[in-house]
Design an enzyme around this catalytic site. Structure first.
Site, PDB file in Angstrom:
ATOM      1  N   ASP A  51      61.295 -11.697 -15.083  1.00 58.23           N
ATOM      2  CA  ASP A  51      62.746 -11.775 -14.862  1.00 58.23           C
ATOM      3  C   ASP A  51      63.250 -13.214 -14.830  1.00 58.23           C
ATOM      4  O   ASP A  51      62.474 -14.152 -14.692  1.00 58.23           O
ATOM      5  CB  ASP A  51      63.089 -11.132 -13.501  1.00 58.23           C
ATOM      6  CG  ASP A  51      63.160  -9.621 -13.600  1.00 58.23           C
ATOM      7  OD1 ASP A  51      63.197  -9.095 -14.729  1.00 58.23           O
ATOM      8  OD2 ASP A  51      63.190  -8.967 -12.533  1.00 58.23           O
ATOM      9  N   TYR A 109      50.091 -11.992  -9.005  1.00 53.62           N
ATOM     10  CA  TYR A 109      51.336 -12.716  -8.764  1.00 53.62           C
ATOM     11  C   TYR A 109      51.211 -13.507  -7.469  1.00 53.62           C
ATOM     12  O   TYR A 109      50.522 -13.074  -6.540  1.00 53.62           O
ATOM     13  CB  TYR A 109      52.521 -11.753  -8.627  1.00 53.62           C
ATOM     14  CG  TYR A 109      53.064 -11.249  -9.944  1.00 53.62           C
ATOM     15  CD1 TYR A 109      54.078 -11.946 -10.596  1.00 53.62           C
ATOM     16  CD2 TYR A 109      52.557 -10.107 -10.536  1.00 53.62           C
ATOM     17  CE1 TYR A 109      54.593 -11.494 -11.807  1.00 53.62           C
ATOM     18  CE2 TYR A 109      53.060  -9.645 -11.752  1.00 53.62           C
ATOM     19  CZ  TYR A 109      54.083 -10.345 -12.387  1.00 53.62           C
ATOM     20  OH  TYR A 109      54.577  -9.908 -13.581  1.00 53.62           O
TER      21      TYR A 109
END
Lengths: 258, 258
Positions: A51, A109
């Protein structure tokens, strides 16, 4: 010939990975360099679409070429055409039926925050949380995410994929010199799943929620229970595991560490 | 009441300090917060106007107010209205005839480069020089800048001030873990002077010029001899010395170090 690229980018000044009508995108920058070299539009396919504002320390994407250039030379050629916030660090040949999004075996992540006074040089690179967090409570809640679960409760209502079962291998809270990092490794992640889990753990750390409620929330498969998403600042796609061996090596090393 | 603000900013996404017709500026962001609070346009006056892309770890600016707010509270009020790339860390009262640009006694600038593989997370924060540099040659050339000189040869042709004599107290090359920093302290600097000196020292480091020519170039007072300017990436206004005591303390500490 199918070429796989290893890519790093600083997401601060990108409108995300994927092509948009407005704003710079990582896909747009790389495709425009490739299309210029090929004199025809050349599409790339990533391991993950990140994103707006999200960074990558190890993203992969592949493209097909008929040019007679050795696979490993593409990194140098492409890197020289990249802006300062993208680096293409390695390129190599893969088989014609390889698809990094489906063939890769998991991702890590990292979400970084700092808790000291406001620091403009962390702009976009670490999120700022100016509160004390109860790390032990966060660690207790984190344990409930490990293993195989349906993560409907921790996915965006915008998610289009119906199958919401994922496996979480690792969810660690690491203290840093000025804050903490949340590190999560999984077989895959639903849309916004990392940022919703991170926001949930910060609410645990602020004692707004109880760690012991976590399993009940996961099992309810109810998207409306956790209506919060952490901002993209400080979120890094840190590792993409191209095969099971890479994932196993990583887990072995990290489970020892903790 | 005249209020002096201590300010930090990350210059990457600013079109410099000074108000422009287009783009965000540091002055614009702070004046717009102050004008909102005062319900009337409120001007600020900085110690230095920094160019597009240049950072500040210790900038100062002052404004006048008739509001009945304790001087030290302004930092908190203003900081809460600042974007993530500006921090106002301290505010205090100064006398009504104080002007930080004329009353401050010197500045330190730092220029940071890295020499390892391209790193997107240094975008705008460190310049990238992918070459070996002869640090001893750079240190030899640096010595000629120390002391009082007319710096016409190292100022932009766009400089409007006629008096070009400045005193350089310190010009050091510091090795870092992945490159080097150039640190320069002076009574004041002409337009682009730091970036021209830095670009010159890099040419020395690349052995394109000889250190022993430095004094001759300074003494020629010829703007055309050094037609190079280092990019703003990696340039920091690191210290602003508000008075002679601060400057003396800094120099004493640093001359010991080297």
């Amino acid at each position: 010939m199918r070429i796989l690229m290893k890519i790093q980018y600083n997401g601060l000044n990108f409108n995300g990975w994927q092509h948009q009508d407005e704003g710079r995108t990582v896909q747009g920058e790389i495709e425009s360099a490739l299309s210029y070299i090929h004199k025809t539009f050349t599409r790339i396919h990533p391991a993950s679409r990140t994103d707006k504002g999200v960074h990558a320390k190890e993203q992969y994407a592949h493209f097909d070429t008929e040019l007679n250039i050795p696979a490993e030379k593409w990194a140098f050629i492409l890197n020289s055409k990249m802006p300062k916030d993208i680096a293409i660090t390695e390129t190599f040949e893969v088989s014609e039926d390889y698809h990094v999004r489906y063939d890769s075996k998991g991702k890590t992540y990292r979400y970084s925050i700092y808790q000291t006074a406001k620091n403009p040089f962390y702009n976009g690179l670490k999120a700022h949380i100016d509160k004390d967090l109860d790390i032990e409570a966060m660690r207790e809640a984190a344990k409930y995410f490990l293993g195989t679960h349906d993560f409907t409760s921790f996915s965006s209502a915008k998610a289009v994929i119906d199958y919401k079962v994922r496996h979480i291998y690792e969810l660690e809270i690491e203290e840093t010199n000025d804050g903490l990092d949340i590190v999560i490794t999984g077989s895959g992640f639903l849309y916004n799943m990392v940022r919703i889990i991170v926001a949930y753990l910060f609410e645990i750390g602020e004692l707004k929620r109880k760690p012991s409620d976590t399993l009940k929330i996961i099992e309810s498969q109810d998207r409306t229970l956790i209506p919060i998403t952490a901002p993209p600042d400080g979120l890094y796609l840190e590792r993409t595991f191209l095969n099971i061996q890479e994932l196993e090596d990583y887990l072995e090393e990290n489970l020892e560490k903790h």
